[in-house]
Motif scaffolding. Structure first.
Motif: not given
Length: 227
Positions: A174-183
């Motif tokens: 997986c590439s260039r995903n923006s992930i924020s918040d959560g555990n």
């Protein structure tokens, strides 16, 4: 089926909102093909959109799939692609509210269930999950037993409670995903086979526990390779 240029709302009191194909254990070679665009699917009790079975295909875009939100009654999946089906899931801006609070659901992917925004299981190798906004689910994107089968990139995964993205029981990138918040930002999980997650140029921020977590059942090894 030609895509509509206006939003169509699909309301169901139970079951699956949109079913394309049939699982192989129900009927062999029952193939479906669909273009799903500018649709709103909500109030489903199982899957919002399900693409299933060898040879079944779908292009899903500009569509909203909205679960019930936190509920002790239902385990939900927004979009599922599985058992030989192939889909392009691209530019969907609201896949959300798949959250289950019943007993047996929780943050442990080895021993508990989770409701999921986009879920793949044994999906075709040409499946694409790209440029979607997936938020407010137990897990944003969950790739299960789908070895090397996806282009998963440039998604926005926000405020998904347990994981932004999970790779389990099959190597994936997986590439260039923006992930924020959560555990947890990304989980790489080996439950029944050694699993390598190749994680390239993902942007992870504001995570409560850890950006990347390796979870291994006894006798198997999960490995996250980051760059």
């Amino acid at each position: 089926m030609q895509p509509s240029h206006e939003f169509v709302k699909v309301l169901l009191s139970g079951g699956t909102g949109v079913l394309v194909g049939l699982p192989p254990w129900v009927a062999e070679e029952q193939v479906g093909n669909a273009i799903i665009s500018h649709v709103v699917v909500s109030e489903y009790s199982n899957h919002g959109i399900c693409i299933i079975g060898n040879g079944s295909t779908a292009n899903i875009s500009e569509t909203q799939v909205i679960g019930y939100g936190p509920t002790p009654e239902l385990g939900q999946v927004g979009i599922m692609v599985g058992f030989g089906a192939r889909a392009t899931v691209r530019q969907n801006q609201n896949i959300s509210q798949n959250i289950c609070t019943q007993d047996g659901f929780g943050p442990d992917p080895l021993n508990q269930g989770q409701s999921v925004g986009i879920f793949t299981i044994e999906a075709d190798a040409e499946t694409v999950i790209s440029n979607n906004k997936v938020e407010d689910n137990d897990v944003g994107i969950y790739q299960y037993s789908s070895n090397g089968c996806h282009q998963t990139d440039n998604n926005i995964l926000q405020n998904n409670g347990y994981f932004g993205l999970v790779i389990q029981d099959g190597d994936n990138t997986c590439s260039r995903n923006s992930i924020s918040d959560g555990n947890v930002g990304i989980g790489v999980v080996a439950g029944s086979v050694n699993t390598v997650g190749t994680l390239q140029d993902n942007r992870i921020r504001d995570i409560l526990i850890m950006d990347v977590q390796e979870i291994s059942a006894e006798g198997f090894t999960a490995t996250a390779n980051t760059s």
